[in-house]
Design a protein around this motif. Sequence first.
Motif, PDB file in Angstrom:
ATOM      1  N   CYS A 163       0.285  -1.065   0.095  1.00 20.19           N
ATOM      2  CA  CYS A 163       0.362  -0.145  -0.319  1.00 20.19           C
ATOM      3  C   CYS A 163       1.191   1.404   0.500  1.00 20.19           C
ATOM      4  O   CYS A 163       0.303   1.922  -0.563  1.00 20.19           O
ATOM      5  N   LYS A 164       2.189   0.486   0.232  1.00 24.97           N
ATOM      6  CA  LYS A 164       2.935   2.253   0.637  1.00 24.97           C
ATOM      7  C   LYS A 164       4.074   2.404   0.256  1.00 24.97           C
ATOM      8  O   LYS A 164       4.800   0.892   0.002  1.00 24.97           O
ATOM      9  N   LEU A 170      -0.582  -4.092   3.513  1.00 29.48           N
ATOM     10  CA  LEU A 170      -2.024  -3.849   4.148  1.00 29.48           C
ATOM     11  C   LEU A 170      -2.677  -5.133   4.326  1.00 29.48           C
ATOM     12  O   LEU A 170      -2.708  -5.850   2.950  1.00 29.48           O
ATOM     13  N   GLU A 186      -3.527  -2.023   8.487  1.00 30.11           N
ATOM     14  CA  GLU A 186      -2.436  -2.060   8.014  1.00 30.11           C
ATOM     15  C   GLU A 186      -1.255  -2.234   9.105  1.00 30.11           C
ATOM     16  O   GLU A 186      -1.515  -2.751  10.228  1.00 30.11           O
ATOM     17  N   VAL A 403      -7.835  -4.370  -4.005  1.00 28.89           N
ATOM     18  CA  VAL A 403      -7.053  -3.317  -2.860  1.00 28.89           C
ATOM     19  C   VAL A 403      -5.559  -2.198  -3.293  1.00 28.89           C
ATOM     20  O   VAL A 403      -5.966  -1.390  -3.333  1.00 28.89           O
ATOM     21  N   LYS A 404      -4.247  -2.873  -4.440  1.00 31.94           N
ATOM     22  CA  LYS A 404      -3.995  -2.310  -4.653  1.00 31.94           C
ATOM     23  C   LYS A 404      -3.425  -1.427  -5.476  1.00 31.94           C
ATOM     24  O   LYS A 404      -3.584  -0.570  -5.593  1.00 31.94           O
ATOM     25  N   THR A 406      -6.766   0.070  -5.975  1.00 32.61           N
ATOM     26  CA  THR A 406      -7.534   1.377  -5.265  1.00 32.61           C
ATOM     27  C   THR A 406      -7.542   2.305  -4.224  1.00 32.61           C
ATOM     28  O   THR A 406      -7.058   3.727  -4.475  1.00 32.61           O
ATOM     29  N   VAL A 407      -5.636   1.639  -3.426  1.00 32.11           N
ATOM     30  CA  VAL A 407      -4.803   3.084  -2.561  1.00 32.11           C
ATOM     31  C   VAL A 407      -3.850   3.141  -3.846  1.00 32.11           C
ATOM     32  O   VAL A 407      -4.096   4.537  -3.255  1.00 32.11           O
ATOM     33  N   ARG A 408      -3.673   3.000  -5.008  1.00 34.88           N
ATOM     34  CA  ARG A 408      -2.966   3.729  -5.269  1.00 34.88           C
ATOM     35  C   ARG A 408      -4.052   4.849  -6.168  1.00 34.88           C
ATOM     36  O   ARG A 408      -3.304   5.859  -6.904  1.00 34.88           O
ATOM     37  N   LEU A 413      -4.317   9.614   0.912  1.00 34.40           N
ATOM     38  CA  LEU A 413      -4.906   8.428   2.178  1.00 34.40           C
ATOM     39  C   LEU A 413      -3.815   9.594   3.174  1.00 34.40           C
ATOM     40  O   LEU A 413      -2.625   8.946   3.104  1.00 34.40           O
ATOM     41  N   LEU A 419      -6.882   4.933   5.058  1.00 36.55           N
ATOM     42  CA  LEU A 419      -6.065   3.502   4.405  1.00 36.55           C
ATOM     43  C   LEU A 419      -7.056   2.357   3.834  1.00 36.55           C
ATOM     44  O   LEU A 419      -7.140   1.640   3.555  1.00 36.55           O
ATOM     45  N   PRO A 423     -10.742   0.924   0.656  1.00 29.87           N
ATOM     46  CA  PRO A 423     -10.359  -0.636  -0.190  1.00 29.87           C
ATOM     47  C   PRO A 423     -12.122  -1.501   0.455  1.00 29.87           C
ATOM     48  O   PRO A 423     -12.439  -2.140   0.128  1.00 29.87           O
TER      49      PRO A 423
END
Length: 444
Positions: A163-164, A170, A186, A403-404, A406-408, A413, A419, A423
């Motif tokens: 996620c980062k 995550l 997280e 999820v990846k 969506t986070v990108r 966030l 965070l 998702p």
Amino acid sequence: MDRMLRHALALAHAVIEYARIEGDAVVVGVRPRKSHALRCPACGGKCACYDGPPSPGRRRAMELARSECFLEYRPSRVSCPEHGVLVGAVPWARRGSRLTRGFEDWAACLAVRCTASAVAGPARIEWHAAGGIRTRVYAGLEAARGCGRFDGVRRMGIDEASCKKGHKCLAVVAGHDRGCLIWAHEGCGREVPGLSFGGLTRERRRAIEAAAADGARWIRAPARRRRPNARWAMDPFHVVQWMNDAPDGVRREGWQAAKGAARDATPRRSRPGRPKKGEEAPAEAKAPKEAAGSIKGSRFALAKNPGSLTDAQRARLESLKRKAGSRLFRAWGPKEDLGAVSRTGTAGEAEALPDAWLHDAACCRAAPVVAVEEKAHGRRAGIVAAVEPGIGNGRAEAIDNKVKVTVRMGCGLRNTDDLVSLPMLRCSDCRPRLPGRQAAKKAA
């Protein structure tokens, strides 16, 4: 006019007192009906009035045509026996929000599909306000469910999603019965699985029949301790991936050895460029050079299934068999035998296959294959259990990729709540709906 405004602004339990235009905005004065007035914002219970209304406050509502709209109201403070003195709740907004429910639902539908800056423009809000909207909408949808996230879950998959930057992950838990994301947190480590199952009752933990994950020890050890009755399945994709990397490691070693032998057998020339007459490579240097050329570029031919090989890749494998020796094919043979375990129909048919494969892999003198055999030996039961339909970790891996993405895509966030809520709103069964839209009916 009052009826039209109540319908346009979705004010079901409110009374409209006045409406005026201030500049380019529309200000509507409202108050809750007696049945919904003097309510505690924490528990929703009827309370006594603590003091009179302070100065009027405004909450942003859905736009009327091209103009901003605000709801103006003088809320009274109430005295709750359980939560103390608080500002009374209003039926058109969530607790602690300066926006109405309809506006937040509309913004949340955009926020799970667009970046935070893309939502800020049409909604006329700051980009960091989109995270708070997602968090409040998800909390409201979760409270409206009336049941826990793990209620009715029998089979699940556990995985981690990047996620980062800096290997920040995550942890996600996917439910195979509902086919969606059921929990996210997280970080990754031995304490993370305990957070998801620590609050569950004993009956809910016993109801979990099977769980699947990859070979990470931080997932398997705490999860098996929290759910001793569940069958543990090792994801076949990761096992085959280990074995695909083993022949590739042997291929690199063979290519480097053949390339070094060809370089040592070739005499050094005084100047670069095309060799002159009499400076050509000797005959003893041609064999290692041809062996290095046959090994180079054979990565995908070694990793693919025999039935999926092209004519060129099949010819390359035959060339490797004749020129590269048998060491590379000693590593390639166990790969195909391990893939046969996951292609069997039932767990009973696959019960005897891992033993033969473990014996052949242990006898192989290729170090990468022996390393895979040592990893698979301790996970034999999980590899066999994953053959049964519905226990593999494929669904969790698919949700992991979603999820990846969506986070990108969020690009805004600010904290852990943002965070996790993003998702969960997109990949779980608590998805926001546009105001005034009915839930889509599932096809029979």
